[in-house]
Motif scaffolding. Structure first.
Motif, short mmCIF file in Angstrom:
data_model
loop_
_atom_site.label_atom_id
_atom_site.label_comp_id
_atom_site.label_asym_id
_atom_site.label_seq_id
_atom_site.Cartn_x
_atom_site.Cartn_y
_atom_site.Cartn_z
N GLY A 254 -21.42 -3.24 46.54
CA GLY A 254 -20.89 -2.11 47.60
C GLY A 254 -20.42 -0.60 47.05
O GLY A 254 -19.52 0.11 47.67
N ILE A 255 -21.13 -0.28 46.09
CA ILE A 255 -21.00 0.88 45.41
C ILE A 255 -21.29 2.12 46.33
O ILE A 255 -22.65 2.09 46.77
N ASP A 256 -20.45 3.09 46.95
CA ASP A 256 -20.86 4.12 47.76
C ASP A 256 -21.16 5.39 46.95
O ASP A 256 -21.17 5.46 45.81
N SER A 257 -21.25 6.54 47.51
CA SER A 257 -21.62 7.58 46.99
C SER A 257 -20.54 8.10 46.10
O SER A 257 -20.83 8.77 45.10
N LEU A 258 -19.34 7.83 46.39
CA LEU A 258 -18.24 8.43 45.66
C LEU A 258 -17.90 7.54 44.30
O LEU A 258 -17.55 8.00 43.10
N ALA A 259 -18.23 6.17 44.57
CA ALA A 259 -18.17 5.44 43.42
C ALA A 259 -19.36 5.63 42.30
O ALA A 259 -19.02 5.72 41.22
N LYS A 260 -20.41 6.08 43.11
CA LYS A 260 -21.69 6.59 41.97
C LYS A 260 -21.18 7.57 41.40
O LYS A 260 -21.53 7.97 39.90
N ILE A 261 -20.31 8.55 41.62
CA ILE A 261 -20.06 9.77 41.16
C ILE A 261 -19.13 9.52 39.99
O ILE A 261 -19.08 9.91 38.73
N GLU A 262 -18.18 8.69 40.14
CA GLU A 262 -17.19 7.89 39.24
C GLU A 262 -17.90 7.27 38.04
O GLU A 262 -17.70 7.43 36.72
N MET A 263 -19.01 6.63 38.43
CA MET A 263 -19.76 5.84 37.41
C MET A 263 -20.42 6.94 36.67
O MET A 263 -20.54 6.74 35.28
N GLU A 264 -20.95 7.83 37.20
CA GLU A 264 -21.68 9.07 36.30
C GLU A 264 -20.87 9.34 35.36
O GLU A 264 -21.09 9.72 34.21
#
Length: 526
Positions: A254-264
């Motif tokens: 369930g990773i959304d756009s915002l979580a992807k930015i945090e992961m980056e």
């Protein structure tokens, strides 16, 4: 058939059943052809439609099932054979099959829906994106199981699978369909839909596929490496889900756009590896992304991941474009129109604080941006920027408008991180922004879920959020209409929500709930 005709091969399409051998009708014969139909009945064969079902009568129809009088009576009535096929016959006698009658969905309101018809229409909207789809009845409405073409999504760098399918496919279909044929919800799956040996969908299994609980499966074992343990721990922290090497980042976790930015940001600060949204779309499973990071990593550091504080602290190289003149012109030319024709009433201006503010309105129509321009007081209007979806500003003249006024366009599939940094830059300069948290217009007047990126900006920058309740705009300009109807529209600025001691989710919920309550009060007072 047309392809064979190009090769000089003539073919005839026939329709028949074992019980009506050999044929009931034929297409592509002398004087009889209509694309999309199965032609007209043959000589000595009659056809009619009874309650949506194709019935035939003639010398080709069987006398009955051998020694099965009960079964025979079910399909042969008054000499007519009930084929079980749903279809229609036009004025010229051409027959069209739309599916099997036993597969028709009967909704609680008594309406009958042919799932194959809906599936065909949805696939036709975006055949490259939708690999398979199955429609069935769930929660008093239609529900879809969707298998996207992941290779297509990957090659086009589409990293928000659910949102992409929702707005580019399902919503587009719904807007062109009658209410009882609309798909109210759907689920993305990663495996092919279940079929019989001859390729027919096992529709009885669809409800099981729609369940949120995932059946027990055997997962790959975790790599016995410290780097992976740290990587996995971060993903579990972001998602609150169990993480396995074969987990899909979006569909399973369930990773959304915002979580992807945090992961980056985490990957860059911890492993010293810079990745992009394209990297994430091309490595959609945990193991794939980890292997990418591992191969690029030189040395893992003990640096503390600062999350959004670090992301938003990055200085943007952009300059504030546009000026207040264009915004002022919009206000000048729309003021009388909105006040008289649309009967616009503005309330709660006293709730607008001085300094930078994040305005968070609900989204009812294409009028909403201009309604905000017309509703803001002069001092606030001159210092406010509007965040808009890039897809609405692709035409050259719209790009000119955006570039010469206070409009910042964003795309959730590309460079969302840079867009958030630009918004943070605007707020740090003492300006205000208008952000529609729903990300799209409502289709039925109900509030959709609020995306929390406005709350992240509020919390990290210490900027208050002013909820704005827009009511009546949907009635004046419904979806897929161009000219607004006279109406009564209210724009009300509610009390600011200050980020003090509130989490991102708490800010998001508070703003949405305040708007929801205000709209409900307006409805009850009408």
């Amino acid at each position: 058939m047309d392809d064979f005709a190009v090769l000089g091969i003539r073919m005839t399409e026939g329709y028949g059943l074992s019980e009506t051998s050999p044929l009931n009708s034929a297409n592509k014969r002398p004087g009889v052809y209509k694309r999309g139909t199965i032609g007209k009945t043959l000589c000595n064969v009659e056809a009619k439609i009874v309650d949506g079902e194709i019935c035939v009568k003639g010398d080709n129809v069987m006398k009955g099932y051998y020694n099965k009088p009960a079964e025979t009576a079910e399909v042969i009535k008054d000499g007519w054979f009930y084929t079980g096929d749903a279809g229609s016959i036009d004025k010229k006698g051409y027959i069209t099959i739309t599916g099997r009658k036993r597969e028709l969905i009967v909704l609680p309101n008594g309406k009958k829906v042919n799932p194959e018809e809906i599936e065909t229409k949805i696939k036709a909207l975006h055949p490259d994106m939708i690999k398979e789809i199955g429609v069935f009845s769930k929660d008093n409405g239609l529900f879809a199981i969707v298998l996207p073409d992941f290779d297509f999504l990957k090659s086009n760098n589409l990293v928000n699978i659910f949102e992409t399918v929702r707005w580019q496919v399902i919503d587009k279909y719904n807007r062109a369909s009658r209410d009882f044929k609309k798909v109210l919800n759907f689920r993305i799956v990663t495996d092919e839909l279940p079929r019989t040996r001859i390729g027919k969908l096992k529709r009885f299994m669809f409800p099981l596929l729609a369940e949120t609980e995932v059946k027990e499966v055997t997962h790959e074992e975790d790599p016995a490496e410290e780097q992976y343990s740290v990587f996995k721990k971060k993903l579990e922290q972001l998602t609150g889900a169990k993480v396995y090497p074969d987990s899909h980042l979006e569909l399973d976790l369930g990773i959304d756009s915002l979580a992807k930015i945090e992961m980056e940001s985490f990957i860059e600060s911890t492993y010293g590896v810079s990745i992009t949204g394209q990297d994430l779309s091309g490595h959609s499973r945990v193991k794939e992304l980890y292997e990418l990071v591992k191969n690029k990593m030189v040395k893992m550091t003990d640096q503390v991941d600062e999350g959004w504080a670090k992301i938003l602290s990055t200085e943007s190289s952009q300059k504030l474009k546009g000026n207040g003149i264009m915004v002022g012109l919009f206000h000048f030319f729309t003021f009388v129109y909105f006040r008289v024709y649309l009967n616009l009433k503005v309330k709660g201006r006293k709730n607008i604080p001085k300094g930078p503010v994040i305005y968070a309105p609900n989204h009812q129509s294409f009028l909403d941006g201009l309604l905000m321009v017309s509703s803001l007081p002069g001092f606030a209007r001159r210092n406010t920027y509007f965040i808009a979806n890039q897809k609405h500003f692709k035409k050259w003249w719209r790009k000119i408008i955006a570039g010469s006024s206070h409009i910042l366009t964003v795309n959730i599939n590309y460079n969302l991180k840079e867009s958030l940094q630009k918004i943070a830059f605007i707020l740090k300069k003492g300006k205000s922004v208008v952000i529609f948290p729903e990300g799209a217009r409502t289709r039925d007047g109900q509030l959709m879920s609020f995306k929390k990126f406005f709350a992240i900006l509020s919390s990290e920058l210490g900027v208050p959020v002013v909820p704005v309740a827009i009511d009546g705009a949907l009635q004046s300009l419904p979806v897929d209409t161009i000219i607004p109807k006279p109406g009564k529209i209210t724009v009300e600025f509610l009390e600011p929500v200050k980020p003090d001691q509130l989490s991102y989710d708490e800010i998001t919920s508070k703003v949405r709930e305040d708007i929801k309550q205000k709209i409900q009060v307006n409805i009850s007072s009408k």
